[in-house]
Design an enzyme around this catalytic site. Sequence first.
Site, PDB file in Angstrom:
ATOM      1  N   ARG A  80       0.833  -1.214   0.000  1.00 56.52           N
ATOM      2  CA  ARG A  80       0.000   0.000   0.000  1.00 56.52           C
ATOM      3  C   ARG A  80       0.865   1.261   0.000  1.00 56.52           C
ATOM      4  O   ARG A  80       0.537   2.256  -0.629  1.00 56.52           O
ATOM      5  CB  ARG A  80      -0.959  -0.014   1.195  1.00 56.52           C
ATOM      6  CG  ARG A  80      -2.110  -0.993   0.953  1.00 56.52           C
ATOM      7  CD  ARG A  80      -3.095  -1.041   2.081  1.00 56.52           C
ATOM      8  NE  ARG A  80      -3.747   0.241   2.327  1.00 56.52           N
ATOM      9  CZ  ARG A  80      -4.459   0.499   3.421  1.00 56.52           C
ATOM     10  NH1 ARG A  80      -4.609  -0.434   4.345  1.00 56.52           N
ATOM     11  NH2 ARG A  80      -5.019   1.677   3.582  1.00 56.52           N
ATOM     12  N   HIS A 132      -7.998   6.612  12.437  1.00 59.59           N
ATOM     13  CA  HIS A 132      -7.489   5.250  12.218  1.00 59.59           C
ATOM     14  C   HIS A 132      -5.974   5.194  12.049  1.00 59.59           C
ATOM     15  O   HIS A 132      -5.448   4.206  11.560  1.00 59.59           O
ATOM     16  CB  HIS A 132      -8.183   4.623  10.995  1.00 59.59           C
ATOM     17  CG  HIS A 132      -9.644   4.387  11.213  1.00 59.59           C
ATOM     18  ND1 HIS A 132     -10.539   4.155  10.189  1.00 59.59           N
ATOM     19  CD2 HIS A 132     -10.381   4.350  12.353  1.00 59.59           C
ATOM     20  CE1 HIS A 132     -11.755   3.985  10.693  1.00 59.59           C
ATOM     21  NE2 HIS A 132     -11.689   4.116  11.998  1.00 59.59           N
ATOM     22  N   THR A 207     -17.422   8.464   2.592  1.00 55.40           N
ATOM     23  CA  THR A 207     -17.397   7.348   3.537  1.00 55.40           C
ATOM     24  C   THR A 207     -18.684   6.546   3.403  1.00 55.40           C
ATOM     25  O   THR A 207     -19.769   7.115   3.239  1.00 55.40           O
ATOM     26  CB  THR A 207     -17.176   7.814   5.003  1.00 55.40           C
ATOM     27  OG1 THR A 207     -17.246   6.689   5.859  1.00 55.40           O
ATOM     28  CG2 THR A 207     -18.161   8.876   5.445  1.00 55.40           C
TER      29      THR A 207
HETATM   30  P1  OAD Z   1     -15.329   2.685   2.129  1.00 54.88           P
HETATM   31  O1  OAD Z   1     -14.487   2.023   1.094  1.00 54.88           O
HETATM   32  O2  OAD Z   1     -16.146   1.824   3.000  1.00 54.88           O
HETATM   33  O3  OAD Z   1     -16.323   3.709   1.419  1.00 54.88           O
HETATM   34  C1  OAD Z   1     -15.870   4.617   0.458  1.00 54.88           C
HETATM   35  C2  OAD Z   1     -17.031   5.527   0.077  1.00 54.88           C
HETATM   36  O4  OAD Z   1     -16.530   6.530  -0.803  1.00 54.88           O
HETATM   37  C3  OAD Z   1     -18.184   4.831  -0.636  1.00 54.88           C
HETATM   38  O5  OAD Z   1     -19.408   5.184  -0.027  1.00 54.88           O
HETATM   39  C4  OAD Z   1     -18.112   5.382  -2.065  1.00 54.88           C
HETATM   40  O6  OAD Z   1     -19.396   5.517  -2.673  1.00 54.88           O
HETATM   41  C5  OAD Z   1     -17.487   6.742  -1.812  1.00 54.88           C
HETATM   42  N1  OAD Z   1     -16.760   7.315  -2.961  1.00 54.88           N
HETATM   43  C6  OAD Z   1     -16.145   6.663  -3.983  1.00 54.88           C
HETATM   44  N2  OAD Z   1     -15.594   7.540  -4.843  1.00 54.88           N
HETATM   45  C7  OAD Z   1     -15.875   8.788  -4.349  1.00 54.88           C
HETATM   46  C8  OAD Z   1     -15.569  10.111  -4.783  1.00 54.88           C
HETATM   47  N3  OAD Z   1     -14.875  10.339  -5.895  1.00 54.88           N
HETATM   48  N4  OAD Z   1     -15.995  11.148  -4.026  1.00 54.88           N
HETATM   49  C9  OAD Z   1     -16.707  10.929  -2.886  1.00 54.88           C
HETATM   50  N5  OAD Z   1     -17.015   9.704  -2.438  1.00 54.88           N
HETATM   51  C10 OAD Z   1     -16.613   8.642  -3.140  1.00 54.88           C
HETATM   52  O7  OAD Z   1     -14.361   3.639   2.975  1.00 54.88           O
HETATM   53  P2  OAD Z   1     -14.537   4.238   4.441  1.00 54.88           P
HETATM   54  O8  OAD Z   1     -15.942   4.629   4.710  1.00 54.88           O
HETATM   55  O9  OAD Z   1     -13.489   5.281   4.590  1.00 54.88           O
HETATM   56  O10 OAD Z   1     -10.595   1.189   8.397  1.00 54.88           O
HETATM   57  O11 OAD Z   1     -14.159   2.997   5.323  1.00 54.88           O
HETATM   58  C11 OAD Z   1     -14.059   3.152   6.702  1.00 54.88           C
HETATM   59  C12 OAD Z   1     -12.955   2.290   7.262  1.00 54.88           C
HETATM   60  O12 OAD Z   1     -13.127   0.941   6.789  1.00 54.88           O
HETATM   61  C13 OAD Z   1     -11.553   2.633   6.777  1.00 54.88           C
HETATM   62  O13 OAD Z   1     -10.969   3.707   7.505  1.00 54.88           O
HETATM   63  C14 OAD Z   1     -10.815   1.364   6.992  1.00 54.88           C
HETATM   64  C15 OAD Z   1     -11.833   0.394   6.453  1.00 54.88           C
HETATM   65  O14 OAD Z   1     -11.757  -0.891   6.907  1.00 54.88           O
HETATM   66  C16 OAD Z   1      -9.444   0.694   8.839  1.00 54.88           C
HETATM   67  O15 OAD Z   1      -8.522   0.358   8.106  1.00 54.88           O
HETATM   68  C17 OAD Z   1      -9.387   0.591  10.311  1.00 54.88           C
END
Ligand code: OAD
Length: 258
Positions: A80, A132, A207
């Site tokens: 990564r 995180h 998110t």
């Molecule tokens: P996710 O991968 O769960 O969600 C990403 C979100 O970003 C989704 O809802 C997409 O629709 C949205 N998305 C994609 N492209 C986008 C763009 N160009 N503009 C705006 N939004 C967009 O990621 P997180 O919610 O960050 O934890 O996940 C939360 C945690 O789960 C992370 O911090 C990580 C993971 O497991 C750890 O590693 C502890």
Amino acid sequence: MQGDSDQLTLDPDLIKDLRDRLALARRVAVLSGAGISAESGVPTFRGSGGLWRSHRAVDLATPEAFKDNPKLVWEFYSYRREVLIKLAPNPAHIALAGLAGKLKDKDSLTIITQNVDGLHQRAGSKKLLELHGNIWRVRCTKCGVVTENHDVPIEILPFCRQQSRHGRCKGLLRPDIVWFGEMLPSGIFEQACNVAAEADIMFIIGTSGVVQPAASLAEYAKENGTYTVEINPEKTPISGVMDKSITARAAELLPLII
Ligand code: OAD
């Protein structure tokens, strides 16, 4: 209460309304997730192409996985790092970094991020709560010292070089990242709750809103009277609760608002 759902991303009235709100705001909060870095080329975790589609989180992002196979876990984080080092902040990170300077008091913007990629800092944002952790820091499993480390590739396995009066520590280093089943860094969630509750406006950007406790911050903000604006190209479990849920990509919309 149902929030408005705006399909028209570039609706000028919506943009104007958000600009006016920002101009009047005394405190602004942002909760960012993997989606804000998507347009830099960083894979998200869920959805198509998401990291947890091709890798099992339990094998790579838990304390148990690290205990059983630290080499495998480090290979994943080293990979990564190799991906990230080649990428740059996108217009969404840059717009948010610029926002601090545009507010009456530059300290009135706080970015609460779930991301570990360091792209908000690289864009120039200063006031950050990294829920995180950060992939560019390592923590010693023996002495607990946290240090910045930008090695790419990182030595596998990496060991601590801290000197004490008993000699070199030599403990195994781990990524300074919060894994599944671990607590957030002490006090950080309480700080994030205060930021969310005290803000006049909070943007919830990129998110999926499924990982707790971060996901609860948006609703907590709303319950405390903060105007909540979600920016995401897809609907999420919190979309219906936000004051505005805007179907848009962050790098497209944020530069227009800010
Ligand atoms: P996710 O991968 O769960 O969600 C990403 C979100 O970003 C989704 O809802 C997409 O629709 C949205 N998305 C994609 N492209 C986008 C763009 N160009 N503009 C705006 N939004 C967009 O990621 P997180 O919610 O960050 O934890 O996940 C939360 C945690 O789960 C992370 O911090 C990580 C993971 O497991 C750890 O590693 C502890």
